[in-house]
Design a protein around this motif. Sequence first.
Motif, short mmCIF file in Angstrom:
data_model
loop_
_atom_site.label_atom_id
_atom_site.label_comp_id
_atom_site.label_asym_id
_atom_site.label_seq_id
_atom_site.Cartn_x
_atom_site.Cartn_y
_atom_site.Cartn_z
N LYS A 289 0.83 -1.20 0.00
CA LYS A 289 0.00 0.00 0.00
C LYS A 289 0.86 1.25 0.00
O LYS A 289 0.61 2.20 -0.71
CB LYS A 289 -0.92 -0.02 1.22
CG LYS A 289 -2.12 -0.88 0.99
CD LYS A 289 -3.30 -0.49 1.85
CE LYS A 289 -2.97 -0.54 3.31
NZ LYS A 289 -4.17 -0.77 4.12
N HIS A 554 -15.80 -3.38 13.13
CA HIS A 554 -15.07 -2.22 12.66
C HIS A 554 -14.38 -1.49 13.80
O HIS A 554 -13.24 -1.05 13.68
CB HIS A 554 -16.03 -1.29 11.93
CG HIS A 554 -15.38 -0.08 11.36
ND1 HIS A 554 -14.21 -0.17 10.61
CD2 HIS A 554 -15.68 1.23 11.44
CE1 HIS A 554 -13.87 1.05 10.26
NE2 HIS A 554 -14.74 1.91 10.75
N ASP A 563 -11.31 -6.50 5.35
CA ASP A 563 -12.62 -5.94 5.10
C ASP A 563 -13.71 -6.90 5.54
O ASP A 563 -13.46 -8.06 5.85
CB ASP A 563 -12.76 -5.63 3.61
CG ASP A 563 -11.71 -4.63 3.16
OD1 ASP A 563 -11.33 -3.79 3.99
OD2 ASP A 563 -11.28 -4.69 2.00
N VAL A 596 -15.95 2.36 4.45
CA VAL A 596 -16.40 2.50 3.07
C VAL A 596 -17.47 1.45 2.81
O VAL A 596 -17.22 0.25 2.97
CB VAL A 596 -15.23 2.28 2.08
CG1 VAL A 596 -15.67 2.53 0.66
CG2 VAL A 596 -14.06 3.17 2.45
N CYS A 598 -19.79 -0.64 0.38
CA CYS A 598 -19.90 -1.06 -1.03
C CYS A 598 -21.03 -2.05 -1.21
O CYS A 598 -20.93 -3.19 -0.75
CB CYS A 598 -18.61 -1.75 -1.48
SG CYS A 598 -17.18 -0.73 -1.39
N THR A 616 -9.01 -0.76 -0.61
CA THR A 616 -9.50 0.02 0.52
C THR A 616 -8.47 1.09 0.87
O THR A 616 -7.28 0.80 0.92
CB THR A 616 -9.69 -0.89 1.74
OG1 THR A 616 -10.33 -2.08 1.32
CG2 THR A 616 -10.49 -0.22 2.81
N ARG A 621 -11.78 0.91 6.37
CA ARG A 621 -12.22 -0.45 6.21
C ARG A 621 -13.41 -0.47 5.27
O ARG A 621 -14.22 0.43 5.27
CB ARG A 621 -12.61 -1.05 7.56
CG ARG A 621 -12.83 -2.56 7.50
CD ARG A 621 -13.57 -3.05 8.70
NE ARG A 621 -12.91 -2.73 9.95
CZ ARG A 621 -11.92 -3.45 10.48
NH1 ARG A 621 -11.48 -4.50 9.87
NH2 ARG A 621 -11.39 -3.11 11.63
N LYS A 622 -13.44 -1.51 4.48
CA LYS A 622 -14.52 -1.64 3.52
C LYS A 622 -15.54 -2.62 4.08
O LYS A 622 -15.17 -3.64 4.65
CB LYS A 622 -13.93 -2.19 2.22
CG LYS A 622 -14.81 -2.10 1.01
CD LYS A 622 -13.98 -2.13 -0.26
CE LYS A 622 -13.32 -3.47 -0.48
NZ LYS A 622 -12.51 -3.53 -1.69
#
Length: 994
Positions: A289, A554, A563, A596, A598, A616, A621-622
């Motif tokens: 990342k 989370h 995620d 996030v 989705c 992500t 965190r997704k």
Amino acid sequence: MDVPSSNETRAFAEEIFQKVEHKSSGSNLYRHQEEAAPMLTRKQRITCTLLEADDDDAKDVPGGSVSVVDKDVKRFRKRSENPDDDDDDEGSGSLKQERRVKQKYSHDKPDDSESEEERFRDQIEREDLERRLREKDASRIRKLTEQKLSKRDEKEAMRRANALKDDEIRALRNVSRQEYLKKREQKKLEEIKDDIEDEEYLFEGVKLTEAKQRELRYKKQVYEVVKKRSQVDDNVNEYHMPDGYDEEGGVNQEKRFAVALERYIDSKDGDKMNLFAEQEAWEDHQINKATLKFGSKNKKQSDDYNFVFEDQIEFIQEQVMGGVDVDEEEERERSIAKSAHEKLLADRKTLPVYPYRESLLKAVEDHQVLIIVGETGSGKTTQIPQYLHEAGYTKRGMIGCTQPRRVAAMSVAARVSQEMNVKLGHEVGYAIRFEDCTCEKTVIKYLTDGMLLREFLGEPDLKSYSVVMVDEAHERTLSTDLLFGLLKQIARFRPDIKLLISSATLDAEKFSDYFDCAPIFRIPGRRFPVEINYTKVPEADYLDAAIVTALQIHVNEPAGDGDILVFLTGQEEIETAQEILKQRTHGLGSKIPELVICPIYANLPTELQAKVFEATPQGARKVVLATNIAETSLTIDGIKYVIDPGFVKMNFYDPRTGMESLKIIPISKASANQRAGRSGRTGPGKCFRLYTAYTYYNELDDNSVPEIQRTNLANVVLSLTSLGIDDLLTFDFMDPPPSEAVLKALELLFALGALNKYGELTKVGRKMAEFPLDPMLSKMIVASDKYKCSDEIITIAAMLSIENSVFYRPKNKQVHADNARLNFYTGNVGDHVALLNVYNLWKETNFSAQWCYDNYIQLRSMKQGRDIRDQLKGIVERVEIELVSNSGDLDAIYKCITSGYFSHSAKLQKNGCYRSVKHPQTVYIHPSSGLCEALPRWVVYHELVLTTKEYVRQVSEIKPEWLVEIAPHYYELKDVEDLGSKKLPRGKGRASKL
DNA sequence: ACACCGTAC
């Protein structure tokens, strides 16, 4: 390192033990006493020595540390002094029983003819047996104790983890979270630094393997990155270290240190490896990342991605294989390998299926049908066809491998062509609808199961294939189930064909039974551990529970470590969940890291679907809210937590009423395990089931109802009939569909004129079978020849096959979407003509994407509709239907539709609802229809679906006299003659003769 | 007052 680990010793001892036991069981022992007895003693001695080496546990074993031989002698002496004393031992029930049997056996022998020596030997035998049984008990007890101990350890670890969570919560309440995180990060930083220094000191002057060097480099990089961030960046929320290693403090450091040392030497201890792998995966992830963030974003990314991907594969292998020899050899092989292709070849050898290559080929050679059981990732789909090819099976014909999904067929074919270093479409190809990527050279062909079914129609003995492999058979799609029956049939008269049925389920016995006890070949899979959590009490509101759980994860779990994937039942539920989550996270503001959200479901426009695959952002965190699409059809990287409320929406067809119902039902165990497995794809995962363990074990079915038992069979019956299979009620299905459904389908096909009264295929039926459509739609096309409007009708047929995904209607823009849709209904036309308008207007814009976007129409579906239309056009020409357009005469189009759908007619009632004519039932026009307010007197509908009410969808107005005109065999005049009267028609008079 | 998934020479 010292001698083998205790596990290893024990396993070895047990193995020997079993061999001994095996050898000594039965009458053999008595026949070959001279041979057997000394051997026993020797082996026992080995066992005993091994057990002694395992000193901790040996103490628990009664007599474990005493030499067996000595003991024997002592005991014999005692016995010979006191031969009748037989009760000094307390054996288990089975032991006693066995003893009794033995005694009986020895009593059978005449006592007086037995010499002293024989009795002595007999006694030794008996003692041996007793001791072995006792030891067996002991080893069982030992195992149980171990289990208990490890459970206690687990509990302890959990308690500690919870204590930490409490800490965190307290920190959240009392101190500002920022401060807390900052502190923790600094602590982490120190830890990393210590770790690096320790290792540097330890490995000073030692020649390190490449992997070890890389690891050290990584650690340093991580340290630099973290240090930089903590100095420069004040916004700690965006980044902090995971909890994983806080939990065990100093002890853990030691463990890590030990693991670092033993890593390439001792691979037996799974827990340590996991711990390490997790850390390494995290490090890789973070570094990737960090580097990605500073690199250019649009290009070169794929290279970086590949690099990471390979690293991940590498660490998976270490988990599975381990061992000093294999690893170093592989390492060497990899470093020697220069080209990408050579790397691929090296990768092939690391797949779990590779060691089974020879035995697999042998099994295929020996048996015509073979069931292969292997977890995902074992390499069965890509490797087995290659092995068979290498073994020469392709000399006699192709190897076909079926997949339930198009993308799977394509991507697997692409991968295999790379591995074989050939161009895709040459030796290795794939065939899916609209795309045949094969040529004469093709020897390995991946295709969708529906495609192979279609090939059956043209080549009923599949003579161009030498091997057919049905992959993912456990999914039990309609097509795989049909293929089972057909393949089983051709296997009888084609002894040269080989069938492989590959499945991931443990329920392989059922497949084996069906294929006349075909042998089962098991390949162990490769997978990360997944921790499964159940709720303590049943949850009443699973949606709310899912949202709460997601937020809990989370907040409690470190950001950036993985995620969350939540399985919900449908678009509406997903949209609701999305809103609630947004509200709640908004309320918490900056107190928690970014979340996030989705959504993903099949009807979501492609651009929005892509969001789920984006990386992500750092520190965030997704949470992916998905339908069942995420269970099998698509794989999302980086999922570590799965939340499974335990429900799914499924379609059931009721042949009696001809109605489909979408029901929300509990999932099956197989489904639940599949869902859980989605969290352990790239690292250890966790699954949170929002139901109790009791529910899982006692209330969920093992497997879902196979599709063939809950679907409209009209199309299936037509296809099978055109293959010459006319007795469908006795056709050998693995799970036969309800006979009512078969009869209903036959009835419909007869009414449509596809079958004659003997159940034979008619000319019309033969034409209809050519179309990959529902028989009613096919009939509509065949009828269009008469009404001279085939051009319009094939458009309508294509649009009806994608009906449910043409209009996009997001929750927040429903009004706009509905207004846009009204444009297509000008002239008060029915839904069929509206769909025709949609297609024609899109065609006029030269298939513009922008136009679709402006009109809330799904581009993806429209493209698919265009493909289907092109295909239908080709078939129409082939079956000699004249392609003519007659856009002015809408009545001709309506009559044409009626020719296919006369059995789906409904008449308006006084209160605004409708009543279907043939099977009297109250129905309503679906609110999405353009006619739901116009309420014409007579309508035909495309389908009848039960959701919240009995709805008919895709409706067009007709004149009742057409029904008698077009389907005189189905309707009589009296069925429709009460047109003018307000009186309700009586059900009795309307049933007509067939 | 409203829709699970996937697929078809």
